[in-house]
Write a protein that holds these residues in place. Structure first.
Motif, PDB file in Angstrom:
ATOM      1  N   ARG A 286      27.074  51.240  46.649  1.00 34.98           N
ATOM      2  CA  ARG A 286      25.767  50.606  46.437  1.00 34.98           C
ATOM      3  C   ARG A 286      25.888  49.286  45.687  1.00 34.98           C
ATOM      4  O   ARG A 286      24.873  48.638  45.401  1.00 34.98           O
ATOM      5  N   GLY A 287      27.123  48.911  45.327  1.00 38.51           N
ATOM      6  CA  GLY A 287      27.330  47.679  44.583  1.00 38.51           C
ATOM      7  C   GLY A 287      27.265  47.842  43.082  1.00 38.51           C
ATOM      8  O   GLY A 287      27.320  46.847  42.339  1.00 38.51           O
ATOM      9  N   GLU A 288      27.160  49.078  42.610  1.00 38.09           N
ATOM     10  CA  GLU A 288      27.135  49.325  41.167  1.00 38.09           C
ATOM     11  C   GLU A 288      28.559  49.233  40.605  1.00 38.09           C
ATOM     12  O   GLU A 288      29.487  49.822  41.149  1.00 38.09           O
ATOM     13  N   GLU A 289      28.695  48.502  39.505  1.00 36.36           N
ATOM     14  CA  GLU A 289      30.016  48.268  38.949  1.00 36.36           C
ATOM     15  C   GLU A 289      30.622  49.547  38.382  1.00 36.36           C
ATOM     16  O   GLU A 289      29.993  50.272  37.603  1.00 36.36           O
ATOM     17  N   LEU A 290      31.867  49.805  38.760  1.00 40.54           N
ATOM     18  CA  LEU A 290      32.618  50.951  38.261  1.00 40.54           C
ATOM     19  C   LEU A 290      33.584  50.560  37.156  1.00 40.54           C
ATOM     20  O   LEU A 290      33.811  51.321  36.222  1.00 40.54           O
ATOM     21  N   SER A 291      34.175  49.379  37.290  1.00 38.21           N
ATOM     22  CA  SER A 291      35.124  48.893  36.288  1.00 38.21           C
ATOM     23  C   SER A 291      35.255  47.386  36.427  1.00 38.21           C
ATOM     24  O   SER A 291      34.903  46.811  37.462  1.00 38.21           O
ATOM     25  N   ARG A 292      35.761  46.769  35.369  1.00 40.25           N
ATOM     26  CA  ARG A 292      36.023  45.333  35.428  1.00 40.25           C
ATOM     27  C   ARG A 292      37.221  44.999  34.549  1.00 40.25           C
ATOM     28  O   ARG A 292      37.568  45.753  33.632  1.00 40.25           O
ATOM     29  N   SER A 293      37.842  43.867  34.825  1.00 41.92           N
ATOM     30  CA  SER A 293      38.977  43.404  34.036  1.00 41.92           C
ATOM     31  C   SER A 293      38.926  41.891  33.924  1.00 41.92           C
ATOM     32  O   SER A 293      38.687  41.199  34.918  1.00 41.92           O
ATOM     33  N   THR A 294      39.122  41.401  32.736  1.00 41.84           N
ATOM     34  CA  THR A 294      39.284  39.962  32.528  1.00 41.84           C
ATOM     35  C   THR A 294      40.726  39.643  32.124  1.00 41.84           C
ATOM     36  O   THR A 294      41.010  38.546  31.655  1.00 41.84           O
ATOM     37  N   GLU A 295      41.603  40.609  32.323  1.00 40.87           N
ATOM     38  CA  GLU A 295      43.015  40.423  32.003  1.00 40.87           C
ATOM     39  C   GLU A 295      43.880  40.221  33.244  1.00 40.87           C
ATOM     40  O   GLU A 295      44.947  39.611  33.166  1.00 40.87           O
ATOM     41  N   ALA A 296      43.439  40.746  34.402  1.00 41.63           N
ATOM     42  CA  ALA A 296      44.262  40.675  35.617  1.00 41.63           C
ATOM     43  C   ALA A 296      43.353  40.678  36.841  1.00 41.63           C
ATOM     44  O   ALA A 296      42.188  41.099  36.778  1.00 41.63           O
ATOM     45  N   THR A 297      43.889  40.194  37.959  1.00 36.80           N
ATOM     46  CA  THR A 297      43.194  40.269  39.240  1.00 36.80           C
ATOM     47  C   THR A 297      44.116  40.884  40.274  1.00 36.80           C
ATOM     48  O   THR A 297      45.343  40.913  40.109  1.00 36.80           O
ATOM     49  N   LEU A 298      43.521  41.343  41.362  1.00 35.69           N
ATOM     50  CA  LEU A 298      44.303  41.961  42.423  1.00 35.69           C
ATOM     51  C   LEU A 298      45.204  40.943  43.115  1.00 35.69           C
ATOM     52  O   LEU A 298      46.315  41.255  43.547  1.00 35.69           O
ATOM     53  N   THR A 299      44.748  39.697  43.233  1.00 33.33           N
ATOM     54  CA  THR A 299      45.528  38.684  43.956  1.00 33.33           C
ATOM     55  C   THR A 299      46.599  38.037  43.101  1.00 33.33           C
ATOM     56  O   THR A 299      47.654  37.646  43.611  1.00 33.33           O
ATOM     57  N   GLY A 300      46.362  37.900  41.790  1.00 33.45           N
ATOM     58  CA  GLY A 300      47.281  37.119  40.975  1.00 33.45           C
ATOM     59  C   GLY A 300      47.948  37.842  39.838  1.00 33.45           C
ATOM     60  O   GLY A 300      48.785  37.256  39.144  1.00 33.45           O
ATOM     61  N   GLY A 301      47.592  39.096  39.596  1.00 29.58           N
ATOM     62  CA  GLY A 301      48.175  39.805  38.472  1.00 29.58           C
ATOM     63  C   GLY A 301      47.585  39.327  37.161  1.00 29.58           C
ATOM     64  O   GLY A 301      46.418  38.930  37.094  1.00 29.58           O
ATOM     65  N   LEU A 302      48.390  39.351  36.102  1.00 26.88           N
ATOM     66  CA  LEU A 302      47.919  38.945  34.782  1.00 26.88           C
ATOM     67  C   LEU A 302      47.402  37.512  34.800  1.00 26.88           C
ATOM     68  O   LEU A 302      48.028  36.611  35.381  1.00 26.88           O
ATOM     69  N   ILE A 303      46.261  37.290  34.163  1.00 30.69           N
ATOM     70  CA  ILE A 303      45.659  35.957  34.134  1.00 30.69           C
ATOM     71  C   ILE A 303      46.324  35.071  33.093  1.00 30.69           C
ATOM     72  O   ILE A 303      46.557  33.880  33.325  1.00 30.69           O
ATOM     73  N   ASP A 304      46.651  35.636  31.932  1.00 29.16           N
ATOM     74  CA  ASP A 304      47.192  34.849  30.829  1.00 29.16           C
ATOM     75  C   ASP A 304      48.708  34.747  30.951  1.00 29.16           C
ATOM     76  O   ASP A 304      49.464  35.475  30.303  1.00 29.16           O
ATOM     77  N   ASN A 305      49.172  33.845  31.816  1.00 31.82           N
ATOM     78  CA  ASN A 305      50.605  33.586  31.951  1.00 31.82           C
ATOM     79  C   ASN A 305      50.807  32.196  32.527  1.00 31.82           C
ATOM     80  O   ASN A 305      49.846  31.455  32.726  1.00 31.82           O
ATOM     81  N   ASP A 306      52.061  31.825  32.776  1.00 29.29           N
ATOM     82  CA  ASP A 306      52.372  30.472  33.257  1.00 29.29           C
ATOM     83  C   ASP A 306      52.325  30.350  34.774  1.00 29.29           C
ATOM     84  O   ASP A 306      52.552  29.266  35.315  1.00 29.29           O
ATOM     85  N   ASP A 307      52.069  31.463  35.486  1.00 29.65           N
ATOM     86  CA  ASP A 307      52.009  31.401  36.942  1.00 29.65           C
ATOM     87  C   ASP A 307      50.860  30.512  37.398  1.00 29.65           C
ATOM     88  O   ASP A 307      49.877  30.310  36.669  1.00 29.65           O
ATOM     89  N   VAL A 308      50.975  30.005  38.607  1.00 24.20           N
ATOM     90  CA  VAL A 308      49.904  29.205  39.203  1.00 24.20           C
ATOM     91  C   VAL A 308      49.411  29.909  40.458  1.00 24.20           C
ATOM     92  O   VAL A 308      50.198  30.189  41.364  1.00 24.20           O
ATOM     93  N   GLU A 309      48.120  30.214  40.502  1.00 21.84           N
ATOM     94  CA  GLU A 309      47.506  30.764  41.709  1.00 21.84           C
ATOM     95  C   GLU A 309      46.697  29.659  42.369  1.00 21.84           C
ATOM     96  O   GLU A 309      45.869  29.011  41.741  1.00 21.84           O
ATOM     97  N   ILE A 310      46.930  29.447  43.665  1.00 22.35           N
ATOM     98  CA  ILE A 310      46.316  28.359  44.408  1.00 22.35           C
ATOM     99  C   ILE A 310      46.025  28.858  45.810  1.00 22.35           C
ATOM    100  O   ILE A 310      46.705  29.761  46.313  1.00 22.35           O
TER     101      ILE A 310
END
Length: 378
Positions: free
Chosen positions: A80-104
């Motif tokens: 129904r679009g109701e949120e089950l969980s969220r993360s501001t530390e990682a994404t499915l496409t790029g992994g951990l957000i806080d690192n030196d990697d570049v996602e483009i």
């Protein structure tokens, strides 16, 4: 091997990077690409570890960093679009957000690579190699449209279903290893109003997702599902779309809208999650680079980095070995093999079903020391 004519099949990340370094080292590259121009669309891709040194040496790191996806996080929702969980530390496409990697976005990267190579490279868009014939001094190449030509070397950078690999090494069934799932990616409007955010819904063995792209001006849809190996034509897009429409017919959330958008998408992509494994990446005067030779699968997150590093190393070894292409190909394989093996291993789940950790990904992405070749600016 200066002034050597090199034919590259595929205007891919590997092929465009190869063209750049070949002209820097004094070679004469030609790129043949089946599509009428650079392929648009594609998913968010990652440049990690040693591969960042490659784009830095190309003079592109600042430009690439300026085009990063800037993802803030992701959420999973129910039907129904109701949120089950969220993360501001990682994404499915790029992994951990806080690192030196570049996602483009993939097509942003290929545009930059094309601009870096276009003025010293001949491009044959809308054409494909139909035959390769070795002789002592060259490879005779026939094309679908271009007149037959002779090249000193031919490099396949034409992806998972490489035509060069098929012609020079054998049928792809000998080298493709299916990993049990399939992935589709296509562009659509950012109709959900996502702000540097990813949203996913999981239903059994299927996952549907949408994430914003290009400063939220558009979006990408992702359809992922586990399945036994399927029999389909990888060039028949209508067949692939019908397959997906049937597979995802009963999946909830935004899936009906995504399937409708899929029908009109100008950049639809669908394929298996598979790896390419060969004992050797060369046969005479013909070699392979990137996914054509050692695709680790999108599940590893390392296909782009392997392509960038592989192209850099291959040209460095060709330039270092003067006119001995066999020694150059041998050395290329020696330098790259352990790095490729470790990154391919990332895609394989453990016996308990868990995936590689962020520390394992970091170790694999740095599992090669980039050689300092002296020939690129001579």
């Amino acid at each position: 091997m200066r002034n050597t004519n090199v034919l590259i099949s595929g205007a891919s990340v590997a092929g465009l990077t190869l063209a750049h370094w070949l002209q820097r080292a004094g070679f004469r590259p030609t790129v043949v690409e089946r599509a009428p121009g650079l392929r648009r669309g594609g998913q968010a891709i990652d440049i990690r570890g040693t591969a960042l040194q490659v784009v830095e040496r190309m003079g592109l790191l600042d430009k690439i960093q300026a085009a990063t996806t800037n993802m803030r996080g992701m959420s999973f929702v129910d039907g129904r679009g109701e949120e089950l969980s969220r993360s501001t530390e990682a994404t499915l496409t790029g992994g951990l957000i806080d690192n030196d990697d570049v996602e483009i976005m993939r097509d942003d990267l290929t545009t930059m690579l094309f601009d870096a190579s276009r003025y010293g490279t001949e491009y044959l868009f809308g054409d494909v190699i139909t035959s390769l014939t070795h002789n002592d001094d060259a490879v005779e190449v026939r094309f679908r449209h271009e007149r037959p030509r002779s090249f000193d070397l031919v490099i396949g950078a034409d992806g998972l279903h490489s035509g060069v690999r098929r012609l020079a090494f054998g049928p792809e069934s000998e080298f493709l290893h299916f990993l049990g799932s399939y992935l589709a990616i296509f562009s659509l409007e950012n109709y959900l109003g996502l702000d540097h955010w990813q949203m996913y819904h999981q239903a059994g063995d299927a996952v549907v997702g949408v994430y914003s792209a290009r400063q939220n001006t558009e979006a990408r849809a992702m359809l992922l599902f586990r399945s036994p190996e399927l029999d389909f034509d990888h060039r028949d897009l209508d067949q692939q779309k019908n397959l997906l429409a049937e597979r995802f017919a009963d999946v909830g959330w935004e899936t009906p809208q995504l399937l409708a958008s899929m029908r009109e998408a100008p950049d639809f992509y669908f394929d298996s999650m598979s790896q390419v494994r060969l004992d050797r990446w060369s046969n005479g005067r013909i070699g392979l680079v990137g996914d054509a030779g050692y695709c680790p699968s999108p599940r590893s997150g390392q296909g782009t980095s392997l392509a960038l590093v592989g192209a850099y190393v291959l040209v460095g070894e060709l330039a270092s070995s003067r006119r001995d292409h066999r020694a150059a190909f041998d050395r290329y394989q020696q330098v790259m093999r352990a790095y490729v093996d470790e990154n391919q291993q990332l895609a394989h789940p453990r016996p308990d079903g868990s995936r590689a950790t962020s520390d394992e990904l970091t170790h694999a992405s740095n599992a090669i020391t980039l050689p300092d070749y002296p020939h690129y600016d001579g």
